[in-house]
Design an enzyme around this catalytic site. Structure first.
Site, PDB file in Angstrom:
ATOM      1  N   TRP A 263      -2.788   8.409   1.298  1.00 17.52           N
ATOM      2  CA  TRP A 263      -3.186   7.288   0.452  1.00 17.52           C
ATOM      3  C   TRP A 263      -3.727   6.115   1.250  1.00 17.52           C
ATOM      4  O   TRP A 263      -4.655   5.421   0.801  1.00 17.52           O
ATOM      5  CB  TRP A 263      -2.034   6.877  -0.479  1.00 17.52           C
TER       6      TRP A 263
ATOM      7  N   ASP B 234       0.562  -1.153  -0.383  1.00 19.14           N
ATOM      8  CA  ASP B 234       0.501  -0.247  -1.539  1.00 19.14           C
ATOM      9  C   ASP B 234       1.889   0.357  -1.710  1.00 19.14           C
ATOM     10  O   ASP B 234       2.263   1.297  -1.006  1.00 19.14           O
ATOM     11  CB  ASP B 234      -0.549   0.851  -1.286  1.00 19.14           C
TER      12      ASP B 234
ATOM     13  N   LYS C  78       5.404   5.920 -11.085  1.00 21.48           N
ATOM     14  CA  LYS C  78       6.529   6.518 -10.348  1.00 21.48           C
ATOM     15  C   LYS C  78       7.830   5.768 -10.657  1.00 21.48           C
ATOM     16  O   LYS C  78       8.750   6.337 -11.221  1.00 21.48           O
ATOM     17  CB  LYS C  78       6.244   6.523  -8.847  1.00 21.48           C
TER      18      LYS C  78
HETATM   19  N1  PMP Z   1      -1.104   5.103  -3.616  1.00 24.69           N
HETATM   20  C1  PMP Z   1      -0.018   5.885  -3.572  1.00 24.69           C
HETATM   21  C2  PMP Z   1       1.035   5.639  -2.524  1.00 24.69           C
HETATM   22  C3  PMP Z   1       0.115   6.942  -4.481  1.00 24.69           C
HETATM   23  O1  PMP Z   1       1.175   7.738  -4.437  1.00 24.69           O
HETATM   24  C4  PMP Z   1      -0.896   7.139  -5.456  1.00 24.69           C
HETATM   25  C5  PMP Z   1      -0.810   8.215  -6.513  1.00 24.69           C
HETATM   26  N2  PMP Z   1       0.002   9.246  -6.349  1.00 24.69           N
HETATM   27  C6  PMP Z   1      -2.012   6.309  -5.442  1.00 24.69           C
HETATM   28  C7  PMP Z   1      -2.067   5.293  -4.525  1.00 24.69           C
HETATM   29  C8  PMP Z   1      -3.122   6.476  -6.434  1.00 24.69           C
HETATM   30  O2  PMP Z   1      -2.711   6.004  -7.644  1.00 24.69           O
HETATM   31  P1  PMP Z   1      -3.598   6.056  -8.974  1.00 24.69           P
HETATM   32  O3  PMP Z   1      -3.763   7.496  -9.322  1.00 24.69           O
HETATM   33  O4  PMP Z   1      -2.764   5.294  -9.924  1.00 24.69           O
HETATM   34  O5  PMP Z   1      -4.903   5.410  -8.669  1.00 24.69           O
END
Ligand code: PMP
Length: 361
Positions: free
Chosen positions: A102, A172, A196
């Protein structure tokens, strides 16, 4: 069918008490004779609920007054791009710490808007370790430092907030927010997709130091500007009313559980139980992550023989254990242990794992 033990990485399990309350209130919310989804976000009722949700969140995380709390949309991914637009001006650079999938995505989405300085990366270690703070090559002129305290796919987690001096730290926290007490004052901006530890997808929670909202950033539409969202109490346009409501119920539930200290103790106990089962299995199960970097929230593991994966998944599902299939990037299994996953779920999982190992040899 009964509720199963749900180890989904996200959208993930919600507290059963929250779902039950939402169910009770679905047709007639707050004596209004309609559901929360069917009424104006400008109504007195909704505004009161939204304010209460913010107040509860502020209490849970002891958010200082000089921070704004925003309830936004777009998923964390949209904010990978929107953060540099807001916090960095033309020609500025920003430091990115990439310690998993991520963080890599965040840097990639930011690249059209800011000069991305890859200040540290553990890619060469397949993200099995965390780049130690001492190795980060930070630029004191950077607009901000971005990192991902918990990497959902690779199962690595920074347990200490890194010291980065005067440069605002941007985190994040999609997969570890509200899992333990947090010193918000150490951060410039915290953001998290809700799906989450907060509520349903489609909602993004942001906690941002108010002075950063005054940064000019670059020319942009009002809808992109966090300062506009803050000035409009996150109602610049129609918010995700259902997500906001469920987040509010989750915050109430967290308070009733004893708040962040209680959640931290519970999350620690759950993770310890699962890692102990893996490490004590004589390599029948393995978690390849450097032990000090292991995540409390997401635990990837493999079986000693990948040919058993299909049986493990099929039998675990039959045993009422949902969503243990690992992310396709890593294969194997992954158990996510967010707040709404009780210790009993992990006890059921470790008992199943021991039994599976015995039966399949
Ligand atoms: N950052 C992290 C740490 C994640 O776990 C996720 C999704 N699993 C995201 C960003 C992306 O999130 P979204 O699908 O809500 O854009």
């Amino acid at each position: 069918m009964d509720r199963v033990w749900n180890f989904s990485a996200g959208p993930a399990a919600l507290p059963q008490a929250v779902l039950a309350r939402a169910q009770r209130e679905l047709l007639d919310w707050d004596g209004s004779g309609a559901s929360v989804m069917e009424q104006s976000h400008r109504s007195k009722r909704f505004i009161a609920m939204a304010a209460q949700a913010e107040a509860d969140l502020r209490e849970l995380l002891a958010v200082p007054d000089d921070y704004a709390v925003l309830f936004l949309q777009g998923g964390a991914t949209q904010h990978f791009a929107q953060i540099p637009i807001n916090l960095a001006g033309e020609g500025d650079s920003a430091d990115y710490i990439v310690n998993g999938h991520w963080g890599e995505k965040a840097a990639g989405e930011a690249a059209p808007y800011v000069r991305v300085n890859l200040a540290a990366s553990s890619k060469a270690d397949s993200y099995l370790r965390l780049p130690p703070r001492a190795d980060w090559l930070l630029d004191p002129r950077a607009a901000y430092v971005h990192y991902t305290p918990n990497e959902t796919i690779h199962g690595v987690e920074y347990r200490e907030v890194p010291e980065v001096g005067e440069v605002p730290l941007v985190a994040d926290m999609s997969s570890n927010i509200l899992s333990e007490p947090l010193d918000v004052s150490r951060f410039g901006l915290i953001y998290a997709g809700a799906q989450k530890n907060i509520g349903p997808s489609g909602l993004v929670l942001m906690i941002v130091r108010r002075d950063l909202l005054q940064r000019a950033g670059r020319p942009m539409a009002r809808i992109m500007r966090y300062a506009e969202h803050a000035a409009a109490d996150s109602m610049l346009n129609t918010p995700n009313t259902w997500g906001w409501y469920l987040a509010g119920l989750t915050f109430q539930w967290l308070k009733a559980q004893g708040g962040m200290a209680a959640m931290a103790a519970r999350n620690q106990a759950k993770a310890e139980l699962l890692y102990r089962a893996i490490d004590g299995s004589a390599s029948y199960y393995r978690n390849p992550v450097d032990p000090p970097a292991r995540s409390r929230m997401n635990v990837p593991f493999t079986l000693h023989d990948a040919a058993l994966d299909a049986d493990f998944l099929k039998e675990s599902e039959t045993a009422g254990l949902l969503a243990l299939k690992g992310h396709k990037a890593l294969g194997g299994m992954r158990a996510s242990l967010y707040n709404a996953v009780p210790l009993e779920a992990v006890q059921a999982l470790t008992a199943f794992m021991a039994d599976f190992a015995k039966r399949h040899g």
